[in-house]
Scaffold this motif. Structure first.
Motif, short mmCIF file in Angstrom:
data_model
loop_
_atom_site.label_atom_id
_atom_site.label_comp_id
_atom_site.label_asym_id
_atom_site.label_seq_id
_atom_site.Cartn_x
_atom_site.Cartn_y
_atom_site.Cartn_z
N ILE A 1 0.79 -1.31 0.00
CA ILE A 1 -0.01 -0.10 -0.23
C ILE A 1 0.76 1.09 0.22
CG2 ILE A 1 -1.76 1.14 1.16
CD1 ILE A 1 -2.75 -1.27 2.35
N ILE A 2 0.74 2.09 -1.12
CA ILE A 2 1.69 3.12 -1.29
C ILE A 2 0.57 4.27 -1.09
CG2 ILE A 2 3.23 4.42 -2.75
CD1 ILE A 2 4.44 1.83 -3.59
N ASP A 3 -0.12 4.31 -2.35
CA ASP A 3 -1.07 5.67 -2.42
C ASP A 3 -2.49 5.02 -2.11
OD1 ASP A 3 0.67 7.60 -3.25
OD2 ASP A 3 0.95 6.45 -5.15
N GLY A 4 -3.25 5.95 -1.57
CA GLY A 4 -5.00 5.91 -1.23
C GLY A 4 -5.69 6.97 -1.29
N VAL A 5 -6.74 6.92 -1.51
CA VAL A 5 -7.69 8.15 -1.39
C VAL A 5 -7.70 8.50 0.00
CG1 VAL A 5 -8.66 7.59 -3.73
CG2 VAL A 5 -9.81 6.83 -1.53
N PHE A 6 -8.16 9.70 0.10
CA PHE A 6 -8.39 10.32 1.51
C PHE A 6 -9.79 10.99 1.61
CE2 PHE A 6 -3.82 10.36 1.40
CZ PHE A 6 -3.45 9.74 2.54
N HIS A 7 -10.10 12.04 0.76
CA HIS A 7 -11.36 12.87 0.85
C HIS A 7 -12.06 12.54 -0.57
CE1 HIS A 7 -8.55 15.09 3.44
NE2 HIS A 7 -9.51 14.79 3.99
N GLN A 8 -11.57 11.95 -1.42
CA GLN A 8 -12.39 11.65 -2.56
C GLN A 8 -13.40 10.36 -2.42
OE1 GLN A 8 -9.14 11.47 -2.53
NE2 GLN A 8 -8.33 12.82 -4.00
N SER A 9 -13.05 9.63 -1.73
CA SER A 9 -13.66 8.41 -1.34
C SER A 9 -13.50 8.13 0.21
CB SER A 9 -13.44 7.20 -2.25
OG SER A 9 -14.02 7.78 -3.57
N PRO A 10 -14.03 7.27 0.96
CA PRO A 10 -13.56 6.81 2.04
C PRO A 10 -12.34 6.06 2.02
CG PRO A 10 -15.96 6.17 1.92
CD PRO A 10 -15.36 6.78 0.52
N ALA A 11 -11.44 6.45 2.90
CA ALA A 11 -10.23 5.79 2.92
C ALA A 11 -10.29 4.02 3.36
CB ALA A 11 -9.07 6.17 4.01
N VAL A 12 -9.17 3.46 2.98
CA VAL A 12 -8.99 2.02 3.42
C VAL A 12 -9.18 1.70 4.91
CG1 VAL A 12 -6.60 1.97 3.10
CG2 VAL A 12 -7.65 -0.11 2.93
N ALA A 13 -9.97 0.82 5.08
CA ALA A 13 -10.13 0.75 6.44
C ALA A 13 -9.21 -0.20 7.34
CB ALA A 13 -11.65 0.03 6.71
N HIS A 14 -9.01 -0.11 8.40
CA HIS A 14 -7.91 -0.80 9.31
C HIS A 14 -8.33 -2.15 9.15
CE1 HIS A 14 -7.66 3.41 10.76
NE2 HIS A 14 -6.52 2.99 10.98
N LYS A 15 -9.75 -2.38 9.54
CA LYS A 15 -9.99 -4.08 9.34
C LYS A 15 -9.79 -4.77 8.20
CE LYS A 15 -15.12 -3.07 8.33
NZ LYS A 15 -16.30 -3.24 8.62
N GLU A 16 -9.91 -3.88 6.98
CA GLU A 16 -9.62 -4.47 5.88
C GLU A 16 -8.08 -5.07 5.98
OE1 GLU A 16 -11.01 -2.66 1.96
OE2 GLU A 16 -11.41 -0.89 3.38
N ILE A 17 -7.26 -4.35 6.12
CA ILE A 17 -5.67 -4.67 6.47
C ILE A 17 -5.54 -5.69 7.45
CG2 ILE A 17 -3.41 -3.69 7.04
CD1 ILE A 17 -4.67 -0.85 6.20
N LEU A 18 -6.30 -5.63 8.58
CA LEU A 18 -6.23 -6.68 9.56
C LEU A 18 -6.51 -7.90 8.98
CD1 LEU A 18 -7.24 -4.73 12.71
CD2 LEU A 18 -4.93 -5.51 12.30
N GLN A 19 -7.81 -8.03 8.15
CA GLN A 19 -8.33 -9.10 7.39
C GLN A 19 -7.01 -10.02 6.87
OE1 GLN A 19 -11.68 -8.72 5.21
NE2 GLN A 19 -11.90 -10.83 4.73
N ALA A 20 -6.42 -9.10 6.04
CA ALA A 20 -5.50 -9.47 5.01
C ALA A 20 -4.19 -10.13 5.95
CB ALA A 20 -4.86 -8.47 4.25
N LEU A 21 -4.19 -9.54 7.10
CA LEU A 21 -2.88 -10.07 7.84
C LEU A 21 -3.43 -11.27 8.67
CD1 LEU A 21 -1.89 -6.49 9.64
CD2 LEU A 21 -0.47 -8.10 8.17
N ASP A 22 -4.58 -11.14 9.04
CA ASP A 22 -5.30 -12.42 9.54
C ASP A 22 -5.20 -13.91 8.50
OD1 ASP A 22 -5.74 -11.40 11.96
OD2 ASP A 22 -7.83 -11.03 11.74
N ASN A 23 -5.07 -13.66 7.22
CA ASN A 23 -5.15 -14.38 6.34
C ASN A 23 -3.68 -14.88 5.95
OD1 ASN A 23 -7.70 -14.42 6.23
ND2 ASN A 23 -8.07 -13.55 4.11
N ASP A 24 -2.73 -14.29 6.70
CA ASP A 24 -1.22 -14.66 6.58
C ASP A 24 -0.81 -13.97 5.46
OD1 ASP A 24 -0.86 -16.17 9.13
OD2 ASP A 24 -1.87 -17.88 7.90
N ILE A 25 -1.33 -13.09 4.80
CA ILE A 25 -0.80 -12.19 3.79
C ILE A 25 0.14 -11.23 4.30
CG2 ILE A 25 -1.45 -10.33 1.88
CD1 ILE A 25 -3.91 -11.87 1.74
N ILE A 26 1.37 -10.82 3.61
CA ILE A 26 2.23 -9.82 4.02
C ILE A 26 1.79 -8.38 3.56
CG2 ILE A 26 4.64 -9.04 3.82
CD1 ILE A 26 5.56 -12.02 3.73
#
Length: 216
Positions: free
Chosen positions: A48-73
């Motif tokens: 994850i380098i770039d992301g939207v901030f105000h144009q659309s809702p930003a990526v949620a913490h829980k999405e990243i935590l879900q990826a980590l829970d799936n053993d994704i780096i």
């Protein structure tokens, strides 16, 4: 290892591809990771380098935590990636670069510090990030182009400017610097051609490349 990297602003897809062959996607927004994990089970590394901030809702913490829970780096830096990595490194997200360390050390603390406006079709950056202005004005101070007080005044002007309107020219023109010094400073910045977000974006991709090489 199948790798997906969200960028396009801090570094172009073409330049990123020259460093590492991967699947590059536009700046991440909320729901992108959830959709990715629902549709695919072959992704092993997410950058994850770039992301939207105000144009659309930003990526949620829980999405990243879900990826980590799936053993994704998950590796982040440079912009939205640096902010989320600072917030989630205790849970396993990896942070890379100067901006990540600035967030981690408390030197910066807001998404506004890295936010830029951009053309959603071409990903052309339409404004300057405050963090890049900070490093450029600091270099100008270190090289004797401006004084400490002038640097602080310029940073205050840029900080108080709504992020889509931020640019070096706008900030310098609003300052109390005389015309000759304004010209000198703008020429200095143009000649230096330094972009801290670009430098950190390269570091993220290089770090992912190292991870892939170590695992393979």
């Amino acid at each position: 290892m199948n790798t997906v990297i969200y960028t396009g602003l801090s570094i172009s897809f073409e330049e990123a591809e020259n460093i590492l062959k991967a699947e590059y996607k536009p700046p991440i927004k909320r729901g992108d990771l959830t959709k990715l994990l629902q549709q695919r089970d072959d992704v092993e590394i997410i950058g994850i380098i770039d992301g939207v901030f105000h144009q659309s809702p930003a990526v949620a913490h829980k999405e990243i935590l879900q990826a980590l829970d799936n053993d994704i780096i998950v590796v982040g830096g440079a912009s939205m990636g640096a902010l989320r990595a600072c917030e989630l490194y205790p849970y396993g997200m990896r942070g890379v670069g100067t901006i990540f360390n600035d967030y981690k050390n408390g030197a910066i603390d807001s998404d506004d510090d890295v936010a830029v406006s951009f053309n959603p079709e071409t990903y052309q950056q339409m404004s300057e990030s405050w963090i890049n202005m900070k490093y450029n004005f600091q270099m100008a101070r270190d090289d004797g182009i401006i004084s400490d007080q002038e640097k602080d005044d310029l940073l205050e002007i840029s900080k108080n400017t709504y992020y889509p309107k931020r640019s070096f020219e706008y900030t310098v023109k609003k300052s109390s610097l005389d015309a000759e010094k304004q010209k000198q400073l703008l020429e200095y910045i143009k000649d230096k051609d330094f972009d801290i977000k670009y430098e950190d974006a390269k570091k993220v991709i290089i770090e992912i490349k190292k991870i892939k090489e170590e695992i393979l």
